[in-house]
Design a protein around this motif. Structure first.
Motif, PDB file in Angstrom:
ATOM      1  N   MET A 293       0.839  -1.206   0.000  1.00 13.40           N
ATOM      2  CA  MET A 293       0.000   0.000   0.000  1.00 13.40           C
ATOM      3  C   MET A 293       0.869   1.250   0.000  1.00 13.40           C
ATOM      4  O   MET A 293       1.954   1.266   0.590  1.00 13.40           O
ATOM      5  CB  MET A 293      -0.901  -0.003   1.242  1.00 13.40           C
ATOM      6  N   ILE A 294       0.367   2.316  -0.640  1.00 11.44           N
ATOM      7  CA  ILE A 294       1.111   3.588  -0.668  1.00 11.44           C
ATOM      8  C   ILE A 294       0.135   4.718  -0.376  1.00 11.44           C
ATOM      9  O   ILE A 294      -0.987   4.734  -0.899  1.00 11.44           O
ATOM     10  CB  ILE A 294       1.750   3.855  -2.053  1.00 11.44           C
ATOM     11  N   LEU A 295       0.552   5.641   0.458  1.00 13.33           N
ATOM     12  CA  LEU A 295      -0.295   6.813   0.724  1.00 13.33           C
ATOM     13  C   LEU A 295       0.579   8.056   0.666  1.00 13.33           C
ATOM     14  O   LEU A 295       1.631   8.113   1.306  1.00 13.33           O
ATOM     15  CB  LEU A 295      -0.907   6.714   2.124  1.00 13.33           C
ATOM     16  N   LEU A 373      -3.956   3.393   7.117  1.00 16.95           N
ATOM     17  CA  LEU A 373      -3.957   3.428   5.648  1.00 16.95           C
ATOM     18  C   LEU A 373      -5.198   2.696   5.141  1.00 16.95           C
ATOM     19  O   LEU A 373      -5.680   1.778   5.792  1.00 16.95           O
ATOM     20  CB  LEU A 373      -2.745   2.682   5.079  1.00 16.95           C
ATOM     21  N   ILE A 374      -5.643   3.085   3.954  1.00 18.66           N
ATOM     22  CA  ILE A 374      -6.820   2.431   3.358  1.00 18.66           C
ATOM     23  C   ILE A 374      -6.497   2.110   1.902  1.00 18.66           C
ATOM     24  O   ILE A 374      -5.870   2.910   1.213  1.00 18.66           O
ATOM     25  CB  ILE A 374      -8.042   3.391   3.376  1.00 18.66           C
ATOM     26  N   ALA A 375      -6.920   0.940   1.438  1.00 14.65           N
ATOM     27  CA  ALA A 375      -6.813   0.631   0.000  1.00 14.65           C
ATOM     28  C   ALA A 375      -8.091  -0.084  -0.420  1.00 14.65           C
ATOM     29  O   ALA A 375      -8.631  -0.895   0.337  1.00 14.65           O
ATOM     30  CB  ALA A 375      -5.615  -0.269  -0.270  1.00 14.65           C
ATOM     31  N   ILE A 381     -11.851  -4.155   0.541  1.00 16.87           N
ATOM     32  CA  ILE A 381     -11.398  -2.933   1.211  1.00 16.87           C
ATOM     33  C   ILE A 381     -10.412  -3.372   2.289  1.00 16.87           C
ATOM     34  O   ILE A 381     -10.708  -4.283   3.064  1.00 16.87           O
ATOM     35  CB  ILE A 381     -12.575  -2.175   1.870  1.00 16.87           C
ATOM     36  N   SER A 382      -9.231  -2.767   2.292  1.00 18.59           N
ATOM     37  CA  SER A 382      -8.219  -3.109   3.288  1.00 18.59           C
ATOM     38  C   SER A 382      -7.879  -1.872   4.111  1.00 18.59           C
ATOM     39  O   SER A 382      -7.817  -0.774   3.573  1.00 18.59           O
ATOM     40  CB  SER A 382      -6.920  -3.558   2.617  1.00 18.59           C
ATOM     41  N   VAL A 383      -7.622  -2.099   5.386  1.00 20.51           N
ATOM     42  CA  VAL A 383      -7.122  -1.009   6.228  1.00 20.51           C
ATOM     43  C   VAL A 383      -5.904  -1.500   6.996  1.00 20.51           C
ATOM     44  O   VAL A 383      -5.819  -2.688   7.325  1.00 20.51           O
ATOM     45  CB  VAL A 383      -8.190  -0.515   7.247  1.00 20.51           C
TER      46      VAL A 383
END
Ligand code: ADP
Ligand code: ASP
Ligand code: MG
Length: 413
Positions: A293-295, A373-375, A381-383
């Motif tokens: 994941m990237i934010l 983080l959220i994707a 849906i992943s957190v």
């Protein structure tokens, strides 16, 4: 007469008694008029102890060729033992290693990809009424060296063989009754799914449900291999992994999964200008570190923060690279956190239902769980949350989405 591949996992061949029970089931399947190829994992705990011996003597990065030569031995042992047990009860059987079934892979030790499987040695054996007992997890690389397929790789061996010999079914025998709506060890009232679509299973496997190795699901999907995940302890039906159109019950959320094997790195206070992301992520990809994941935060005062996650095994290397790049690009600081977990909800039904994300965030907020983080994608849906909240978050999400009316539309509240 059907052609069946049966794969037995570590617990299912964990003792002499369990191996005898497997032999009885295999012989019974043959007596019922089927041809059977068996794919075996190493006995429970065996691969773990080989891996730790490799670390003890070979250090953090043991020689990859020798590592595979070592960790592949667990399967040699279980395959030979089951073959003996079969022969003893009058069932002709022969064990075959990865190289003997022509399971050719690329050269990437410890995570090799299957290139081809030779169906001929298997079809010949089966034709003579012999059960073929194949070592899971291992193959042969371009130079003739033994390779292994990554942890949990026997699932992939089984599906690849099923595809090569065009088996009627590939049965994955394990220590749970099938694929559940969540890991039954974490959510005691998780329920078994009668059917799950390849796409959902793929997401669940890649988001932490280790009941099937991700690549086995990809293979099954690409070659339309019908997969049946079931218990080796009794005869009950398990879970069929099938095409989307064959899933009878379309749930909004079919599974809640977690993965605590990721770590988070934050590069703080970098200039908000073109090229910064490339400067950070190019050296990571050159080091073959897979970023998940990237934010990138909204810029304030011309600077921004970039946060990303990597597999926990790559964390020390990734942190070092991020620190080096951070100082080159004038970042304020670089910090890391290993104590995180990714919690996800997965379901094909999400395609048609709005409001799953907002409900997920509400449930976590009510539990006092902070989201880092959220994707999202069409069906998941992943957190990322603090690892210590994993159990309660998974159970609360399961209760909200699965226990209470999973088939009902989920509306914005
Ligand atoms: P095997 O040794 O048979 O390959 P694994 O340990 O690799 O077995 O996989 C089975 C385990 O997967 C179960 O014991 C269970 O704890 C875990 N698991 C995680 N998520 C799920 C899920 N959604 N459904 C079923 N099992 C799950
Ligand atoms: N024995 C290997 C492992 O423990 C492969 C497998 O069980 O699927 O990862
Ligand atoms: Mg497994």
């Amino acid at each position: 007469m059907s052609l069946i591949v049966q794969k037995y996992g570590g617990t299912s061949v964990g003792s002499a008694e369990r191996i005898r029970a497997v032999a009885d089931r295999v012989a019974q399947t043959v007596r019922a008029g089927n041809q059977v190829v068996v794919v075996l994992s190493a006995m429970a705990g065996e691969t773990d102890s080989l891996v730790s011996l490799a670390r003890e003597l070979g250090g953090d990065a043991p020689d990859p060729r020798e590592y595979d030569a070592l960790v592949s031995t667990g399967e040699q042992k279980s395959a030979a033992l089951l073959t003996m047990a079969l022969q003893r009860i009058g069932q002709p059987a022969q064990s075959l290693s990865g190289s003997q079934v022509g399971l050719r892979t690329d050269a990437s030790h410890a995570r090799a990809r299957i290139l081809a499987v030779d169906a001929e040695p298997l079809t010949e054996l089966l034709g003579s009424g012999t059960v073929a007992v194949v070592t899971g997890f291992q193959g042969v690389g371009p130079s003739g060296d033994v390779t292994t397929l990554g942890r949990g790789g026997s699932d992939t061996t089984a599906v690849a063989i099923a595809a090569a010999i065009r088996a009627d079914a590939c049965e994955i025998y394990t220590d749970v009754d099938g694929v559940f709506t969540a890991d039954p060890r974490v959510v005691p009232n998780a329920r078994k799914l009668a059917r799950v679509a390849y796409e959902e299973m793929l997401e669940m496997a890649s988001l932490g449900a280790k009941v099937l190795q991700i690549r086995s699901v990809k293979f099954a999907m690409n070659y339309s291999v019908p997969l049946h995940v079931r218990s080796s302890f009794h005869d009950g039906e398990g879970t069929w992994v099938v095409r989307e159109e064959d899933v009878m019950e379309r749930l909004v959320v079919s599974g809640v999964t977690f993965n605590a094997k990721e770590a988070k790195i934050r590069v703080r206070g970098v200039k908000d200008q073109p090229g910064i992301a490339a400067r950070i992520f190019t050296p990571l990809s050159e080091a073959e570190i897979v970023v998940d994941m990237i934010l990138q935060n909204y810029a304030q005062d011309g600077t921004t923060d970039v946060t990303f996650t990597v597999p926990v095994g790559d964390y020390p290397r990734a942190l070092k690279i991020a620190q080096e790049v951070g100082s080159e690009i004038g970042a304020a600081d670089v910090e890391g956190d290993e104590a995180i977990a990714k919690v996800s909800v997965v379901g094909l039904g999400m395609k048609d239902h709005a409001g799953v994300a907002s409900r997920m965030f509400r449930v976590l907020a009510d539990e006092g769980v902070n989201i880092h983080l959220i994707a999202t994608s069409e069906i998941k849906i992943s957190v990322v949350i603090d690892e210590r909240h994993t159990g309660e978050a998974v159970r609360a999400l399961h209760e909200a989405f699965v226990d209470s009316g999973a088939k009902e539309p989920v509306e914005e509240s």
